[in-house]
Design an enzyme around this catalytic site. Sequence first.
Site, PDB file in Angstrom:
ATOM      1  N   CYS A 120      13.953  11.077   6.390  1.00 56.60           N
ATOM      2  CA  CYS A 120      13.773  10.703   7.802  1.00 56.60           C
ATOM      3  C   CYS A 120      15.042  10.914   8.596  1.00 56.60           C
ATOM      4  O   CYS A 120      14.999  11.284   9.760  1.00 56.60           O
ATOM      5  CB  CYS A 120      13.298   9.267   7.909  1.00 56.60           C
ATOM      6  SG  CYS A 120      14.405   8.086   7.161  1.00 56.60           S
ATOM      7  N   LYS A 177       0.881  -1.184   0.000  1.00 52.93           N
ATOM      8  CA  LYS A 177       0.000   0.000   0.000  1.00 52.93           C
ATOM      9  C   LYS A 177       0.909   1.221   0.000  1.00 52.93           C
ATOM     10  O   LYS A 177       1.420   1.643   1.032  1.00 52.93           O
ATOM     11  CB  LYS A 177      -0.875  -0.033   1.259  1.00 52.93           C
ATOM     12  CG  LYS A 177      -2.210   0.694   1.136  1.00 52.93           C
ATOM     13  CD  LYS A 177      -2.105   2.150   0.786  1.00 52.93           C
ATOM     14  CE  LYS A 177      -1.831   3.035   1.980  1.00 52.93           C
ATOM     15  NZ  LYS A 177      -1.555   4.440   1.580  1.00 52.93           N
ATOM     16  N   GLU A 207       9.563   1.922  11.015  1.00 54.25           N
ATOM     17  CA  GLU A 207      10.595   2.933  10.743  1.00 54.25           C
ATOM     18  C   GLU A 207       9.880   4.271  10.760  1.00 54.25           C
ATOM     19  O   GLU A 207       9.092   4.557   9.853  1.00 54.25           O
ATOM     20  CB  GLU A 207      11.239   2.690   9.373  1.00 54.25           C
ATOM     21  CG  GLU A 207      11.795   1.294   9.143  1.00 54.25           C
ATOM     22  CD  GLU A 207      13.062   1.006   9.944  1.00 54.25           C
ATOM     23  OE1 GLU A 207      13.492   1.868  10.741  1.00 54.25           O
ATOM     24  OE2 GLU A 207      13.606  -0.091   9.782  1.00 54.25           O
ATOM     25  N   GLU A 221       9.417  17.311  14.166  1.00 50.87           N
ATOM     26  CA  GLU A 221       9.889  16.984  12.813  1.00 50.87           C
ATOM     27  C   GLU A 221       9.178  17.879  11.802  1.00 50.87           C
ATOM     28  O   GLU A 221       7.953  17.889  11.740  1.00 50.87           O
ATOM     29  CB  GLU A 221       9.600  15.513  12.495  1.00 50.87           C
ATOM     30  CG  GLU A 221      10.172  15.081  11.167  1.00 50.87           C
ATOM     31  CD  GLU A 221       9.843  13.633  10.807  1.00 50.87           C
ATOM     32  OE1 GLU A 221       8.681  13.218  10.983  1.00 50.87           O
ATOM     33  OE2 GLU A 221      10.751  12.931  10.340  1.00 50.87           O
TER      34      GLU A 221
END
Length: 511
Positions: free
Chosen positions: A297, A186, A263, A395
Amino acid sequence: MAALQDTKPENLPESIRHYINGEWVDSVDGDTFDVLNPVTNEPYIKAASGKKADIEAAVAAAKKAFDEGPWPKMLPRERSRVLHKIADIVESRGDQLAAMESYDSGLPITQALGQARRAAENFRFFADLIVAQIDDAYKVPGRQVNYVNRKPIGVAGLITPWNTPFMLESWKLGPALATGNTVVLKPAEFTPLSASLWPGIFEEAGVPAGVFNLVNGYGEEGYAGDSLVKHPDVPLISFTGESRTGQIIFGNAAPFLKGLSMELGGKSPAVVFDDADLEGAINATIFGVFSLNGERCTAGSRILVQRGIYDEFVERYAAQAKRVKVGLPSDPSTEVGALVHPEHYEKVMSYVEIGKQEARLVAGGGRPEGFETGNYVAPTVFVDVKPDARIFQEEIFGPVVAITPFDTEEEALELANNTKYGLAAYIWTSDLKRAHNFAQNVEAGMVWLNSNNVRDLRTPFGGVKASGLGHEGGYRSIDFYTDQQAVHINLGEVHNPVFGKQEDAAEKMDA
Ligand code: NAD
């Protein structure tokens, strides 16, 4: 001023559909969503919007291919050949892949090309690893031989984000398929284009129908991602995305006790001591936060600089950030392209405004000149950022960096560890003893000493704290995608099953 336009790649499909059991299909309810080009924010293609019924069809196909098909039963050598073919095809189509990825995501074309090469390398690496892997066996002289039987687990659910989508998909598909699982992928709803190239690649390489299935669509409750997580016939979920989404998936997978690899997000520190190679540190920390549009990331998005070199660092860093070339994603000279989607652009811009209240702006801080439309943010540098500032803690996932001074090594460590995240850390110093000591104490899954973010595929990849759960990379990916069954073979006398004569066995018996 005329709105910007980027070059449309050749051979765009008419629409993006699901791929289930070797066939392209629409959603069961016919629903679609618009996919936008980040330079114009205009819809350029429609993608099928998967929901529970589409996931059910995909999982049924994957389960059938697992239970009845040849893929899990093939010798590692045979699957390895297919994976090498996939790597060859990805390599040979690198230009086409990169053009589509860049158009869909806004990534600069040269960086998208690098990501396509890395995707091929991922397949090649796991193709080699499954034939080279040494199986565990343990001998108890004269009494027992024990060996470990690695078995594919079943249908792996792979859920991926929109940053470097094709490469991150390959990072999961490579080991999942190498070990004999079947999969339902997905991909992220913002960037479904490059994933639509996998079916053609897999068919050409000889992957049997049903082994790879693709369902496009959103992740939230009632949509494809959520339905995949909640499907009882999917024992494994490998997820890459935001920490908040990881928490939701964790909760939804709990009743099924699924295997999870997570992750997640990051706010990684780059720590520059006053004995560092300043030129090298500036170049690497510029690249570390502005490459991939800052949508990375492991971006070193907090730079901690020792007081003695702080002013010089800030001055040189700001000057260099202003020279970073913003441009159309398809232009080979572009270093920062357009952010992926207007929603994400708004989020990044809101942090830029927050930063202006919290710290001192020395570069960027808005749209770059000449880019009045599209999701463009100039490389932005905030300095004198306090540790309780939101731009220090949260973030942002864009071309925005927070620079903070420190005096001592202890203070640097405290600042480095002062967020909920723990994905990566970068340390710049010529004192190796200090570097190793810092690496030992910094709360990060991955540390780079005097180095850019360059990763050997054999090393573990993963974060601590809110940055993730579990490790992938090298044989750890093989561990995640396999059950490890211990088989114990008796080589000695079989005891009379009377408890009194089993003292020896009883001592070694597990509960
Ligand atoms: P996201 O969490 O919004 O979405 C990721 C994927 O999850 C998408 O496919 C989305 O549709 C799906 N999803 C959303 N809600 C879901 C749900 N309830 N159930 C199942 N699936 C669901 O993340 P994003 O915005 O696409 O990606 C950016 C984030 O990914 C950043 O936080 C970044 O740090 C992180 N990231 C981490 C790594 C890593 O390796 N640690 C790598 C790349 C990106």
